[in-house]
Design a protein around this motif. Sequence first.
Motif, PDB file in Angstrom:
ATOM      1  N   SER A   1      56.146  96.807 -20.083  1.00 42.39           N
ATOM      2  CA  SER A   1      56.358  96.232 -18.862  1.00 42.39           C
ATOM      3  C   SER A   1      54.201  97.456 -18.825  1.00 42.39           C
ATOM      4  O   SER A   1      53.843  97.068 -16.793  1.00 42.39           O
ATOM      5  CB  SER A   1      56.389  97.770 -17.894  1.00 42.39           C
ATOM      6  N   VAL A   2      54.031  97.833 -19.470  1.00 40.62           N
ATOM      7  CA  VAL A   2      52.094  98.193 -18.822  1.00 40.62           C
ATOM      8  C   VAL A   2      51.306  97.284 -19.517  1.00 40.62           C
ATOM      9  O   VAL A   2      49.906  97.190 -19.027  1.00 40.62           O
ATOM     10  CB  VAL A   2      52.091  99.929 -19.480  1.00 40.62           C
ATOM     11  N   PHE A   3      51.557  97.181 -21.267  1.00 34.39           N
ATOM     12  CA  PHE A   3      50.328  96.610 -21.371  1.00 34.39           C
ATOM     13  C   PHE A   3      50.475  95.357 -21.815  1.00 34.39           C
ATOM     14  O   PHE A   3      51.594  94.672 -21.854  1.00 34.39           O
ATOM     15  CB  PHE A   3      50.482  97.305 -23.149  1.00 34.39           C
ATOM     16  N   PRO A   4      49.377  94.508 -20.810  1.00 37.80           N
ATOM     17  CA  PRO A   4      49.609  92.814 -20.794  1.00 37.80           C
ATOM     18  C   PRO A   4      48.993  93.009 -22.668  1.00 37.80           C
ATOM     19  O   PRO A   4      50.381  91.367 -22.666  1.00 37.80           O
ATOM     20  CB  PRO A   4      48.240  92.439 -20.175  1.00 37.80           C
ATOM     21  N   ALA A   5      48.843  93.022 -23.824  1.00 38.02           N
ATOM     22  CA  ALA A   5      48.900  92.903 -24.972  1.00 38.02           C
ATOM     23  C   ALA A   5      50.303  92.247 -25.599  1.00 38.02           C
ATOM     24  O   ALA A   5      50.697  91.781 -26.511  1.00 38.02           O
ATOM     25  CB  ALA A   5      47.972  93.701 -25.637  1.00 38.02           C
TER      26      ALA A   5
ATOM     27  N   ILE B   1      61.176  92.237 -33.356  1.00 38.87           N
ATOM     28  CA  ILE B   1      61.137  91.906 -32.140  1.00 38.87           C
ATOM     29  C   ILE B   1      59.491  91.425 -32.035  1.00 38.87           C
ATOM     30  O   ILE B   1      59.138  90.262 -31.707  1.00 38.87           O
ATOM     31  CB  ILE B   1      61.609  92.915 -31.284  1.00 38.87           C
ATOM     32  N   THR B   2      58.602  92.352 -31.837  1.00 31.72           N
ATOM     33  CA  THR B   2      57.631  92.985 -32.316  1.00 31.72           C
ATOM     34  C   THR B   2      56.343  91.159 -32.602  1.00 31.72           C
ATOM     35  O   THR B   2      55.540  90.412 -32.684  1.00 31.72           O
ATOM     36  CB  THR B   2      56.089  93.820 -32.817  1.00 31.72           C
ATOM     37  N   GLY B   3      56.386  91.189 -33.722  1.00 31.02           N
ATOM     38  CA  GLY B   3      56.746  89.738 -34.781  1.00 31.02           C
ATOM     39  C   GLY B   3      57.290  87.933 -34.084  1.00 31.02           C
ATOM     40  O   GLY B   3      57.040  87.717 -34.466  1.00 31.02           O
ATOM     41  N   GLY B   4      58.339  88.317 -32.842  1.00 34.99           N
ATOM     42  CA  GLY B   4      58.417  87.059 -32.597  1.00 34.99           C
ATOM     43  C   GLY B   4      59.689  86.219 -33.458  1.00 34.99           C
ATOM     44  O   GLY B   4      59.889  84.580 -32.860  1.00 34.99           O
TER      45      GLY B   4
ATOM     46  N   ASP C   1      51.473  90.487 -24.276  1.00 35.24           N
ATOM     47  CA  ASP C   1      52.037  88.576 -25.106  1.00 35.24           C
ATOM     48  C   ASP C   1      51.809  87.611 -26.035  1.00 35.24           C
ATOM     49  O   ASP C   1      52.274  86.454 -26.549  1.00 35.24           O
ATOM     50  CB  ASP C   1      49.850  88.709 -25.502  1.00 35.24           C
ATOM     51  N   ILE C   2      52.928  89.204 -27.259  1.00 36.24           N
ATOM     52  CA  ILE C   2      53.711  88.413 -28.157  1.00 36.24           C
ATOM     53  C   ILE C   2      54.911  88.860 -27.592  1.00 36.24           C
ATOM     54  O   ILE C   2      55.780  87.780 -28.922  1.00 36.24           O
ATOM     55  CB  ILE C   2      53.108  89.776 -29.610  1.00 36.24           C
ATOM     56  N   MET C   3      54.855  88.959 -27.079  1.00 36.08           N
ATOM     57  CA  MET C   3      57.201  89.225 -26.048  1.00 36.08           C
ATOM     58  C   MET C   3      56.708  88.765 -24.943  1.00 36.08           C
ATOM     59  O   MET C   3      56.726  89.085 -24.123  1.00 36.08           O
ATOM     60  CB  MET C   3      57.868  90.464 -26.387  1.00 36.08           C
ATOM     61  N   PRO C   4      57.584  86.930 -24.777  1.00 36.06           N
ATOM     62  CA  PRO C   4      58.322  86.190 -24.141  1.00 36.06           C
ATOM     63  C   PRO C   4      59.672  86.612 -23.199  1.00 36.06           C
ATOM     64  O   PRO C   4      59.796  86.644 -22.543  1.00 36.06           O
ATOM     65  CB  PRO C   4      58.563  85.106 -24.140  1.00 36.06           C
ATOM     66  N   GLU C   5      59.820  87.717 -23.949  1.00 35.53           N
ATOM     67  CA  GLU C   5      61.401  87.864 -23.771  1.00 35.53           C
ATOM     68  C   GLU C   5      61.236  89.631 -23.500  1.00 35.53           C
ATOM     69  O   GLU C   5      61.139  90.695 -24.990  1.00 35.53           O
ATOM     70  CB  GLU C   5      62.363  87.641 -24.218  1.00 35.53           C
ATOM     71  N   ALA C   6      62.081  90.382 -22.911  1.00 37.30           N
ATOM     72  CA  ALA C   6      61.337  91.466 -22.840  1.00 37.30           C
ATOM     73  C   ALA C   6      62.518  92.624 -24.513  1.00 37.30           C
ATOM     74  O   ALA C   6      63.560  92.036 -24.512  1.00 37.30           O
ATOM     75  CB  ALA C   6      62.127  92.704 -21.553  1.00 37.30           C
ATOM     76  N   PRO C   7      61.916  93.653 -24.557  1.00 30.87           N
ATOM     77  CA  PRO C   7      62.269  93.777 -25.919  1.00 30.87           C
ATOM     78  C   PRO C   7      63.941  94.244 -25.831  1.00 30.87           C
ATOM     79  O   PRO C   7      64.992  94.457 -26.820  1.00 30.87           O
ATOM     80  CB  PRO C   7      61.739  95.675 -26.196  1.00 30.87           C
ATOM     81  N   SER C   8      64.429  95.475 -24.630  1.00 30.55           N
ATOM     82  CA  SER C   8      66.088  95.443 -24.412  1.00 30.55           C
ATOM     83  C   SER C   8      66.688  94.116 -24.604  1.00 30.55           C
ATOM     84  O   SER C   8      67.742  94.558 -25.242  1.00 30.55           O
ATOM     85  CB  SER C   8      66.394  96.062 -23.329  1.00 30.55           C
ATOM     86  N   LEU C   9      66.228  93.202 -24.142  1.00 30.39           N
ATOM     87  CA  LEU C   9      67.014  91.765 -23.743  1.00 30.39           C
ATOM     88  C   LEU C   9      66.783  91.238 -25.241  1.00 30.39           C
ATOM     89  O   LEU C   9      68.169  90.771 -25.908  1.00 30.39           O
ATOM     90  CB  LEU C   9      66.555  90.579 -23.322  1.00 30.39           C
ATOM     91  N   GLN C  10      66.103  91.593 -26.531  1.00 34.62           N
ATOM     92  CA  GLN C  10      65.783  90.969 -27.702  1.00 34.62           C
ATOM     93  C   GLN C  10      66.863  91.766 -28.854  1.00 34.62           C
ATOM     94  O   GLN C  10      67.536  91.005 -29.719  1.00 34.62           O
ATOM     95  CB  GLN C  10      64.381  90.779 -28.052  1.00 34.62           C
TER      96      GLN C  10
END
Length: 351
Positions: free
Chosen positions: A261-265, A227-230, A268-277
């Motif tokens: 939801s807290v960290f902009p960084a 997920i974090t690797g896109g 930046d690497i995830m255009p979609e929320a982790p829970s959806l992915q």
Amino acid sequence: MSVGQGVERTGRFRTGCSCVGIDVHCHLVPARFPFPPGGGPVRGWPSMSPATDCHATVIIDEKPYRSVSDACWVAERRLEEMDRSGIAMQALSPMPELFGYWIEARAGCDLARYVNNVIASLVAEGEGRFVGLGGVPMQDIDLAIAELHRIVGELGFRGVEIGSNVNGVAIGDERFHPFFSEAEKLGAAVFVHAVRPAGMDRLVGPAPLQQILGYPSDVGFAAASVITGGLLQKLPRLRIAFSHGGGTFASLLPRLEQGYSVFPAVQDIMPEAPSLQARRLYVDSLVFDADMLRHLVAVFGEERVLLGTDYPFNFREKEPVARIEEAFADESLRERLTFANAQAFLALDEV
């Protein structure tokens, strides 16, 4: 090929045996291994030392790695146990230590090809009740892609099994994206299994804690890295599943969601929320607990949990269908978890 078609074709079920499950998590070990290429010793190359008529010990670097029964390589033994536990079909994959990522690449490819050929032979013996998930030499992406094409195109495997890391590199790393891209193009399922997990120096106790605690931790990191690797953003049609219920990932996901939801960084690497992915991932049911199984369905969705046992090893789910029946009263949901989700993951209806 549907479960019903496979049952009708084989005719192997005992009278009164209701076998419907598709087990996506079960392993094979060959009865013997060839000598290493080149004739000399190759570090990490396995061999087999017979112990009794029905057991043998896998030897790696002159040390016993694991004692295994002949259920690892004898089709009839597997079929009898499948009938007893309600399993109509098994997806056969290598024992993870046979990935051989730590072996020189071309020798590792030779090992992978040999094990895959053994899987193909057992699939043929199973008369429709086995399908293949082969191994590939992920330490060399070009060789891995070539072997992926061979096992899918020539051997007819439904996909591939890979490790949760490749010599310490997370599978979500961009260097592995070309391999996953090829798997998506071929329609090959990818099953991720723990191997040589990180953090073993933090465990206090005997060697089996690697399987008990180390494996789910490494699988959890592997799922997070996808997920974090896109990877899912680039390859939305990739079918990828994680063993041991996705390991720790279901527990890590709320933290990842809050961090998103807290960290902009992180955003930046995830255009979609982790829970959806996360609901695009598959996980197996191998968590040994009905409450945890219900939690997996809540996190990943009713269509994303697959039956898995870790057969034929001792540390396995011995009553997989009964575990699902214990956790869920709804018959349609039981059917999805027992076989329909695996049919979709393995693309069996396309055969």
